[in-house]
Design an enzyme around this catalytic site. Structure first.
Site, PDB file in Angstrom:
ATOM      1  CG  ASP A   8       8.663  11.759   2.714  1.00 47.48           C
ATOM      2  OD1 ASP A   8       7.248  11.537   2.420  1.00 47.48           O
ATOM      3  OD2 ASP A   8       8.722  12.903   3.262  1.00 47.48           O
ATOM      4  CE  LYS A  11       4.680   6.831   6.274  1.00 48.12           C
ATOM      5  NZ  LYS A  11       6.252   7.211   5.540  1.00 48.12           N
ATOM      6  N   GLY A  35       2.016  12.350   3.036  1.00 49.82           N
ATOM      7  CA  GLY A  35       1.921  12.403   1.904  1.00 49.82           C
ATOM      8  C   GLY A  35       2.247  10.476   1.376  1.00 49.82           C
ATOM      9  CG  HIS A  36       1.493   7.526   2.595  1.00 52.44           C
ATOM     10  ND1 HIS A  36       0.661   6.805   3.539  1.00 52.44           N
ATOM     11  CD2 HIS A  36       1.736   8.309   3.560  1.00 52.44           C
ATOM     12  CE1 HIS A  36       0.930   7.092   4.633  1.00 52.44           C
ATOM     13  NE2 HIS A  36       1.905   8.152   4.031  1.00 52.44           N
ATOM     14  CD  GLN A 218       2.700  11.771   9.792  1.00 45.48           C
ATOM     15  OE1 GLN A 218       1.814  11.381  10.675  1.00 45.48           O
ATOM     16  NE2 GLN A 218       2.872  12.245   9.149  1.00 45.48           N
TER      17      GLN A 218
END
Ligand code: GDP
Ligand code: IMO
Ligand code: MG
Length: 419
Positions: A8, A11, A35-36, A218
């Site tokens: 988080d 990215k 989750g980007h 990640q």
């Protein structure tokens, strides 16, 4: 581009920025535990599987062999993008990528429950169980979908084992194969046009001098080999993982950008030396909106950890840093940053090799003066307050590589580019 912390770091937004000058953007590991987030004007996109380069019509997004794929989620994400006016038809998918199956999701759930207070705090997306089967050589791959007899045989073999585990170890009901077969074979038609030899696709692009951006999911400290095991994910987010997961050699990579927040966060369990339990931490969570993109969980927050960042430099061969969310630190009187740890009378400036130290250490902080100004409109380094510049320069000095970008807000253009 790799996460240099516990995920988080921002990215998604970094990939979106870099993708403007890329021809291919490749996801090489992880799955929909990622989750980007990308913010373009009033629009906010949260992507978990489709590479963040998809926003540009000139980019070919690639999901390579090292990714584990939940087909329902992938197809849902493709439909979501279409529905919002983004064309995902250039997406390419490796036939070697492993599938996350319904029993993987189920096992992730019941195994975490079984662990009780020792749980990892996974995203419950079936990531660990899917990679377990991959390494146990009982996984099912994308290409198996196009061979119904093989798919059925493999599924029945693996399901008979999983059902014993589900019923006898975890007291669950067994799962039937017929529903899974019809669901999965039903996905095959819409997937077939996307499937390609992605290793060859990338090789060919590089031969033609194209720019390929690898989008890590990640972060370094969640790496299965180099992270804070067992409180990690089941893949290699570190830079070496880009070579393995996409089927290129390490010499094909010429720059490695580490993304780090101006502070640090972690979701799920595990050691976290600079974690804050006070108002400063609450403020990072609130101002920084530190809630999981995937699970909505409150992220644990703390001061920037330069011991960990130096470690990330080492294990990734980072050539440069992208520091995100500097705007969240505006308004703190002083900003602390850990330059070492102390535990049982010993001082550590390198990431300790014995993980016990991470639980018991106290960070050694350097305090730097904060700034009060709103920095969200800064676009040149010179427009940042002196104290903010000093903070960035301190990071460069301590990590030993340049900070070439600093972001000051979530929106696409809210970034200070230095190099
Ligand atoms: P990722 O998983 O590394 O892509 O990061 P996430 O998207 O899960 O979390 C990063 C969050 O921070 C997202 O909500 C971004 O929109 C937001 N963000 C990224 N960069 C900045 C920044 O410079 N300032 C602020 N205020 N928010 C940012
Ligand atoms: P992005 O790409 C932050 C964490 C989980 C848990 C551990 C194992 O958005 O940075 P898993 O479901 O992978 O088996 O969970 O890893 N985790 C993440 N934390 N960002 C992520 O992805 C994460 N993906 C997994 O919270 O602690
Ligand atoms: Mg995220």
């Amino acid at each position: 581009m790799v996460g240099a912390q516990w995920g988080d770091e921002g990215k998604g937004r970094v990939t979106d920025l870099f993708a403007r000058r890329a021809d291919y953007v490749v996801r090489y590991q992880g799955g929909n535990n990622a989750g980007h987030t990308i913010v373009i004007g009033a629009e906010r996109f949260a992507l978990s599987l489709v590479p963040s380069g998809v926003m540009y019509p000139s980019v070919v997004p690639v999901i390579a062999s090292g990714v584990v794929i939940d087909l329902q989620v992938l197809l849902g994400e493709i439909a979501m993008l279409r529905g919002r006016g983004v064309d995902p038809s250039r997406l390419r998918l490796s036939g070697n990528a492993h599938l996350i199956m319904p029993y993987h999701r189920k096992l992730d759930l019941v195994m975490e429950r079984y662990l009780g207070r020792n749980r990892i705090g996974t995203t419950k997306r079936g990531i660990g169980p899917a990679y377990t089967d991959k390494y146990a050589r009982s996984g099912i791959r994308v290409q198996d979908l196009f061979d119904p007899d093989i798919f059925r045989d493999k599924l029945e073999a693996v399901l008979s084992e999983k059902n014993k585990i589900l019923t006898r170890v975890y007291n669950q009901l067994p799962m039937g194969s017929e529903g899974i077969v019809s669901d999965y074979l039903g996905y095959a038609d819409s997937l077939l046009p996307l499937v390609e030899d992605t290793s060859h696709l990338i090789w060919d692009a590089l031969q033609r001098g194209r720019t390929v951006l690898f989008e890590g999911a990640q972060g370094t400290l969640l790496d299965i080999d180099h992270g804070t095991y067992p409180f990690v994910t089941s893949s290699n987010p570190t830079a070496g993982g880009a070579a393995i997961g996409s089927g290129i050699g390490p010499k094909a990579i010429d720059r490695v950008v580490g993304v780090a927040k101006a502070y640090i966060s972690r979701v799920g369990s595990g050691p976290f030396p600079t974690e804050l339990f006070d108002e400063a931490g609450d403020r990072m969570v609130e101002v920084g909106n530190e809630f999981g993109t995937v699970t909505g969980r409150r992220r644990r927050c703390g001061w920037l950890d330069l011991v960990a960042l130096r470690y990330a430099r080492r294990v990734n061969s980072l050539t440069e840093l992208f520091i995100t969310k500097l705007d969240i630190l505006s308004g703190f009187d002083t900003i602390k940053v850990a330059t070492g740890y102390t535990a049982a009378g010993d001082t550590y400036t390198e990431f300790p090799r014995q993980q016990r130290v991470l639980y018991n250490c106290r960070p050694l902080y350097t305090e730097l003066p904060g700034w009060r100004d709103d920095i969200t409109t800064a676009r040149d380094f010179g427009e940042l307050p002196l104290q903010a510049r000093r903070y960035i320069e301190f990071i460069e000095d301590q990590v030993g590589i340049p900070v070439n970008w600093v972001s000051v807000g979530p929106e696409r253009g809210q970034v200070v580019v230095r190099a």
